[in-house]
Design a protein around this motif. Structure first.
Motif, PDB file in Angstrom:
ATOM      1  N   GLY A 175       0.597  -1.413   0.083  1.00 19.86           N
ATOM      2  CA  GLY A 175      -0.020  -0.122  -0.062  1.00 19.86           C
ATOM      3  C   GLY A 175       0.741   1.160   0.003  1.00 19.86           C
ATOM      4  O   GLY A 175       0.370   2.316   0.150  1.00 19.86           O
TER       5      GLY A 175
ATOM      6  N   SER B  89      -0.873  -1.294   4.515  1.00 18.01           N
ATOM      7  CA  SER B  89      -1.239  -2.377   3.778  1.00 18.01           C
ATOM      8  C   SER B  89      -2.527  -2.509   3.510  1.00 18.01           C
ATOM      9  O   SER B  89      -3.599  -2.149   4.104  1.00 18.01           O
ATOM     10  CB  SER B  89      -0.502  -3.628   4.705  1.00 18.01           C
ATOM     11  N   LEU B  90      -2.815  -3.516   2.287  1.00 17.67           N
ATOM     12  CA  LEU B  90      -4.136  -3.755   1.937  1.00 17.67           C
ATOM     13  C   LEU B  90      -4.374  -5.322   2.627  1.00 17.67           C
ATOM     14  O   LEU B  90      -5.475  -5.617   2.642  1.00 17.67           O
ATOM     15  CB  LEU B  90      -3.865  -4.205   0.375  1.00 17.67           C
TER      16      LEU B  90
ATOM     17  N   THR C 201      -3.600   0.509   8.616  1.00 15.57           N
ATOM     18  CA  THR C 201      -5.107   0.075   8.260  1.00 15.57           C
ATOM     19  C   THR C 201      -5.433  -1.086   8.852  1.00 15.57           C
ATOM     20  O   THR C 201      -4.813  -1.869   9.665  1.00 15.57           O
ATOM     21  CB  THR C 201      -4.501  -0.424   6.628  1.00 15.57           C
TER      22      THR C 201
ATOM     23  N   VAL D  24      -6.283  -3.994   8.728  1.00 11.89           N
ATOM     24  CA  VAL D  24      -6.453  -5.279   8.078  1.00 11.89           C
ATOM     25  C   VAL D  24      -5.897  -6.476   9.003  1.00 11.89           C
ATOM     26  O   VAL D  24      -5.023  -6.214   9.862  1.00 11.89           O
ATOM     27  CB  VAL D  24      -5.733  -5.113   6.791  1.00 11.89           C
TER      28      VAL D  24
ATOM     29  N   ALA E 243      -8.483   0.592   4.586  1.00 13.66           N
ATOM     30  CA  ALA E 243      -7.455   0.237   3.777  1.00 13.66           C
ATOM     31  C   ALA E 243      -8.017   0.565   2.446  1.00 13.66           C
ATOM     32  O   ALA E 243      -9.119   1.000   2.038  1.00 13.66           O
ATOM     33  CB  ALA E 243      -7.454  -1.455   3.327  1.00 13.66           C
ATOM     34  N   SER E 244      -6.913   1.171   1.558  1.00 13.92           N
ATOM     35  CA  SER E 244      -7.185   1.793   0.216  1.00 13.92           C
ATOM     36  C   SER E 244      -8.051   3.057   0.498  1.00 13.92           C
ATOM     37  O   SER E 244      -8.778   3.438  -0.454  1.00 13.92           O
ATOM     38  CB  SER E 244      -7.918   0.803  -0.735  1.00 13.92           C
TER      39      SER E 244
END
Length: 390
Positions: A223, A291-292, A313, A315, A332-333
């Motif tokens: 990410g 991170s995703l 994030t 996750v 995330a994102s």
């Protein structure tokens, strides 16, 4: 207990600078060599190798190669890899095969079953159920994981969230999963190393800069693209803001191009991989993990141990690490949400200090010694169930 050592073979696809390889190498390097005879088989590694490999060799770990054990799916290579692993397991007459990561986990567990290894344990180090592949490939991996779990005595998850994800995807029943956090080797974290000011000077960052940083492979799943986009907004709000990326990988050139497009390349430093992790972390003011997908977040624990306030994030097991206001969590994102959280912390020195101290206290629970002790206790439990090793 008999005088015969228990023979354990670990298998992983590659020994790069990622957290999975580091976790595996620390597990074998710190093993009780009076009780276990430890071997490690890996496929070819491209790029920089983990420095912990040298420690494993020094400790007497037997190293073996499976030349066709590669990360990418290749039916011909995968069949050759199964044969290579099967031959090694038949010749070695191992009591335990402990596989790591998705690809080595699938092929290694199949080879162990064919070789008649009595105990098979798997550590996925996260999973590939989201963030990696499209729907069809993901469904195939889910099915394969269910199949391989059928002949695994235990599956080690790094976090409670990771274990629950496996249960939710019907990989196996909850009782098959054991949660053992990834251990961090804190001994290289030398408080007497280079000062933050010296590291900043080396990297061309001014002493008075507000440094946002991250640590990890420069790859899409980590990410960094979202972090650079977030930093472009942060720079407009925070005086003398700098972005420090520690690590390397296939996305390096794409990230440079993005930074140039957004006009922040003059405030972004790519430091590559560093041996002096503690010193580089100490040169940061705020740590970001965008991170995703994550298993646990080894770099996050290292940053917490360095007393850095963290934004990460939501996750994998990251939420467990940063629970109780130890850090800030974002989706995330979501570069906008990430940027807002980073800016918020940049403007609150007291909260940064409180988070840093709370993170240090929590990180101390994630030592490599505690991880290895729990893994070996699991080995003994399963050996007793099988009537072996006594």
């Amino acid at each position: 207990m008999s005088g015969k050592k228990i023979k354990v073979l670990h298998a992983i696809t590659r020994l790069d600078r990622g957290g999975s390889a580091e976790n595996t190498l620390l597990t074998v390097a710190q093993a009780n060599m009076d009780r276990y005879e430890v071997s490690l088989v890996t496929g070819p590694t491209e790029g920089e190798r983990s420095p912990t490999e040298a420690l494993a060799r020094t400790r007497g770990v037997h190293m073996a190669a499976a030349p066709h054990l590669v990360r990418n799916v290749s039916p011909f290579a995968d069949l050759r890899a199964v044969w290579e692993l099967w031959r090694l397991m038949r010749q070695g007459r191992f009591d335990i095969v402990h596989t790591h990561t998705s690809k080595a986990g699938l092929l290694g567990r199949l080879a162990a079953r064919l070789a008649g290894v009595p105990i098979v344990i798997h550590t996925p180090h996260g999973h590939v159920f989201y963030g990696y592949f499209g729907p069809m490939v993901t469904r195939l991996f889910v099915w394969l994981e269910r199949w391989a779990a059928g002949f695994s005595q235990r599956v080690i998850s790094l976090t409670e969230k990771g274990a629950q994800d496996h249960v939710d995807f019907a990989i196996a029943a909850r009782e098959k999963f054991v949660v053992i956090h990834s251990g961090i080797n804190f001994s290289p974290f030398d408080p007497d190393g280079p000062s933050p000011q010296a590291v900043r000077a080396e990297l061309g960052i001014p002493a008075e800069g507000m440094v946002f940083g991250t640590l990890g492979r420069l790859t899409a799943i980590k990410g960094q693209e979202d972090l650079i986009e977030a930093f472009a907004a942060v720079r407009e709000r925070v005086d003398n803001a700098w972005l420090l990326l520690v690590g390397d990988g296939e996305e390096r050139e794409a990230l440079i191009a993005q930074a140039e497009r957004l006009g922040v390349m003059d405030r972004m430093v790519l430091a590559g991989w560093r041996q002096d992790v503690y010193a580089v972390l100490a040169a940061m003011d705020i740590f970001a993990l965008p991170s995703l997908n994550e298993g646990m977040g080894k770099a996050l624990v290292e940053a917490m141990y360095a007393r850095l306030p963290c934004v990460a994030t939501r996750v994998g097991g990251v939420a467990e690490l940063l629970a109780d206001d130890v850090g800030l969590l974002v989706d995330a994102s979501s570069p906008r949400e990430l940027g807002a959280a980073l800016s918020q912390l940049a403007g609150d020195a007291e909260r940064r200090q409180q988070m840093g101290e709370a993170g240090r206290r929590r990180a101390a629970d994630y030592s490599v010694e505690k991880m290895v002790a729990k893994i070996e206790a699991l080995y003994e439990e399963v050996l007793a169930e099988k009537g072996l090793g006594r």
